[in-house]
Write an enzyme that holds these catalytic residues in place. Structure first.
Site, PDB file in Angstrom:
ATOM      1  N   ARG A  16      15.473  15.066 -16.451  1.00 58.44           N
ATOM      2  CA  ARG A  16      16.664  14.267 -16.196  1.00 58.44           C
ATOM      3  C   ARG A  16      16.340  12.791 -16.317  1.00 58.44           C
ATOM      4  O   ARG A  16      15.173  12.408 -16.348  1.00 58.44           O
ATOM      5  CB  ARG A  16      17.261  14.564 -14.826  1.00 58.44           C
ATOM      6  CG  ARG A  16      16.309  14.373 -13.679  1.00 58.44           C
ATOM      7  CD  ARG A  16      16.887  14.884 -12.382  1.00 58.44           C
ATOM      8  NE  ARG A  16      16.879  13.875 -11.340  1.00 58.44           N
ATOM      9  CZ  ARG A  16      17.415  14.038 -10.133  1.00 58.44           C
ATOM     10  NH1 ARG A  16      18.016  15.168  -9.846  1.00 58.44           N
ATOM     11  NH2 ARG A  16      17.370  13.080  -9.237  1.00 58.44           N
ATOM     12  N   GLY A  17      17.387  11.977 -16.397  1.00 59.41           N
ATOM     13  CA  GLY A  17      17.219  10.535 -16.422  1.00 59.41           C
ATOM     14  C   GLY A  17      16.318  10.055 -17.544  1.00 59.41           C
ATOM     15  O   GLY A  17      16.411  10.498 -18.692  1.00 59.41           O
ATOM     16  N   ASP A  55       4.872  19.266  -8.390  1.00 62.48           N
ATOM     17  CA  ASP A  55       5.091  18.390  -7.244  1.00 62.48           C
ATOM     18  C   ASP A  55       3.945  17.398  -7.255  1.00 62.48           C
ATOM     19  O   ASP A  55       2.796  17.759  -6.955  1.00 62.48           O
ATOM     20  CB  ASP A  55       5.119  19.198  -5.946  1.00 62.48           C
ATOM     21  CG  ASP A  55       5.298  18.330  -4.706  1.00 62.48           C
ATOM     22  OD1 ASP A  55       5.284  17.085  -4.827  1.00 62.48           O
ATOM     23  OD2 ASP A  55       5.434  18.888  -3.599  1.00 62.48           O
ATOM     24  N   VAL A  56       4.215  16.140  -7.629  1.00 58.38           N
ATOM     25  CA  VAL A  56       3.133  15.167  -7.790  1.00 58.38           C
ATOM     26  C   VAL A  56       2.470  14.798  -6.482  1.00 58.38           C
ATOM     27  O   VAL A  56       1.407  14.166  -6.478  1.00 58.38           O
ATOM     28  CB  VAL A  56       3.619  13.886  -8.499  1.00 58.38           C
ATOM     29  CG1 VAL A  56       4.094  14.182  -9.905  1.00 58.38           C
ATOM     30  CG2 VAL A  56       4.683  13.169  -7.684  1.00 58.38           C
ATOM     31  N   ASN A  78       6.320   9.486 -15.099  1.00 60.61           N
ATOM     32  CA  ASN A  78       7.707   9.064 -14.961  1.00 60.61           C
ATOM     33  C   ASN A  78       8.342   9.479 -13.635  1.00 60.61           C
ATOM     34  O   ASN A  78       9.261   8.827 -13.159  1.00 60.61           O
ATOM     35  CB  ASN A  78       8.514   9.640 -16.133  1.00 60.61           C
ATOM     36  CG  ASN A  78       9.998   9.474 -15.950  1.00 60.61           C
ATOM     37  OD1 ASN A  78      10.537   8.371 -16.039  1.00 60.61           O
ATOM     38  ND2 ASN A  78      10.690  10.579 -15.670  1.00 60.61           N
ATOM     39  N   TYR A 141      10.472   0.926  -2.262  1.00 63.10           N
ATOM     40  CA  TYR A 141      10.442   1.250  -3.692  1.00 63.10           C
ATOM     41  C   TYR A 141       9.765   0.127  -4.476  1.00 63.10           C
ATOM     42  O   TYR A 141       8.850   0.364  -5.269  1.00 63.10           O
ATOM     43  CB  TYR A 141      11.857   1.475  -4.209  1.00 63.10           C
ATOM     44  CG  TYR A 141      11.904   1.802  -5.690  1.00 63.10           C
ATOM     45  CD1 TYR A 141      11.624   3.093  -6.139  1.00 63.10           C
ATOM     46  CD2 TYR A 141      12.209   0.823  -6.634  1.00 63.10           C
ATOM     47  CE1 TYR A 141      11.655   3.401  -7.496  1.00 63.10           C
ATOM     48  CE2 TYR A 141      12.243   1.116  -7.984  1.00 63.10           C
ATOM     49  CZ  TYR A 141      11.964   2.409  -8.409  1.00 63.10           C
ATOM     50  OH  TYR A 141      12.002   2.707  -9.759  1.00 63.10           O
ATOM     51  N   LYS A 145       6.155   0.195  -6.546  1.00 65.54           N
ATOM     52  CA  LYS A 145       6.026  -0.133  -7.965  1.00 65.54           C
ATOM     53  C   LYS A 145       5.028  -1.274  -8.169  1.00 65.54           C
ATOM     54  O   LYS A 145       4.319  -1.316  -9.182  1.00 65.54           O
ATOM     55  CB  LYS A 145       7.389  -0.495  -8.549  1.00 65.54           C
ATOM     56  CG  LYS A 145       8.319   0.706  -8.693  1.00 65.54           C
ATOM     57  CD  LYS A 145       7.745   1.770  -9.616  1.00 65.54           C
ATOM     58  CE  LYS A 145       8.713   2.913  -9.876  1.00 65.54           C
ATOM     59  NZ  LYS A 145       8.173   3.921 -10.819  1.00 65.54           N
ATOM     60  N   GLY A 172      14.529  -3.154 -16.100  1.00 69.45           N
ATOM     61  CA  GLY A 172      15.541  -3.293 -15.073  1.00 69.45           C
ATOM     62  C   GLY A 172      16.109  -1.937 -14.716  1.00 69.45           C
ATOM     63  O   GLY A 172      15.388  -0.939 -14.707  1.00 69.45           O
ATOM     64  N   ASP A 175      20.417   3.504 -16.740  1.00 66.67           N
ATOM     65  CA  ASP A 175      21.641   4.201 -16.335  1.00 66.67           C
ATOM     66  C   ASP A 175      21.317   5.665 -16.032  1.00 66.67           C
ATOM     67  O   ASP A 175      21.553   6.559 -16.836  1.00 66.67           O
ATOM     68  CB  ASP A 175      22.686   4.094 -17.438  1.00 66.67           C
ATOM     69  CG  ASP A 175      24.068   4.557 -16.983  1.00 66.67           C
ATOM     70  OD1 ASP A 175      24.224   4.839 -15.769  1.00 66.67           O
ATOM     71  OD2 ASP A 175      24.965   4.644 -17.828  1.00 66.67           O
TER      72      ASP A 175
END
Length: 233
Positions: A16-17, A55-56, A78, A141, A145, A172, A175
């Site tokens: 996804r994404g 599962d990371v 990712n 978050y 990062k 950035g 979507d």
């Protein structure tokens, strides 16, 4: 410089994404196979895509993935989580989970797949950061990062001897479902994937996807007050 055509790739969070966009763009550029992971795997109609459980945050899960996907040339770190909350009021359990997933997760993958990439001639490791790696106001978050950015820069040095290209990606807001509630302009995931894979094929060590990210990185040499991205209301 990494060749995508004919390669085998791994994309964590690949269903996804951004992960789905990376998978599609890899195949469009001639990758022969993509392992796409998910915590709860489904099936793919494309025979070139093999969906695997991951599962990371779990050492055994990462080890099992590396044993199964032992023919990988390119690894995309990712998978990630976002729990929006100010640091002073955030649940510490969620902060721990953020760092387990967004920082230690990619490190687990890097440790597990470094020997695989070495055996394949070096390959590439791609870590997905954010413009929030440098910007204030994004709570745990953003902090995670920032930590991943530092980790990636060190891994680049450690993996250089085996010929592995290490790429840090900053962007950035894409979507995706993860940031659906954030009221800002967003980048189409397919556009992100094209920019990242262009960078991989050029041999880049860093990809800055959009103008906002390039502007924020340029601001790093200025006052720290200029780095507030989400902190001002």
């Amino acid at each position: 410089m990494t060749v995508i055509e004919g390669s085998t790739a791994l994309v964590t969070g690949g269903r996804r994404g951004l992960g789905r966009a990376f998978t599609a763009e890899l195949l469009a550029r001639g990758a022969k196979k993509v392992y796409a992971t998910a915590r709860t795997p489904d099936t793919s109609e494309d025979p070139r895509v093999e969906v695997l459980a991951l599962d990371v945050t779990d050492d055994a899960s990462v080890a099992a993935l590396a044993a199964r996907a032992d023919d990988v040339d390119i690894v995309f770190n990712n998978a990630g989580v976002l729990y929006p909350a100010p640091l002073l009021s955030a649940d510490l359990a969620l902060i721990r989970d953020t760092f387990e997933t967004n920082v230690l997760g990619p490190l687990r993958i890097a440790q597990a797949f470094a020997p695989v990439l070495a055996a394949r001639g070096g390959g590439a490791l791609v870590d997905i950061h954010s413009l929030l790696s440098w910007g204030a106001g994004a709570g745990a978050y953003g902090a995670s990062k920032a930590a991943l950015w530092s980790l990636t820069n060190s891994l680049r040095l450690e993996l250089a001897a085996q010929g592995t290209q290490v790429v840090g990606v900053h962007l950035g807001f894409a979507d995706t479902e993860m940031v659906a509630a954030v009221p800002v302009d967003k980048i189409p995931p397919a556009e992100v994937a094209r920019a990242v894979l262009d960078g991989v094929e050029r041999g880049d060590h860093e990809v800055l996807v959009d103008d906002a990210t390039r502007a924020l990185k340029a601001a790093l040499s200025g006052p720290v007050d200029d780095l507030a991205v989400l902190g001002r209301r």
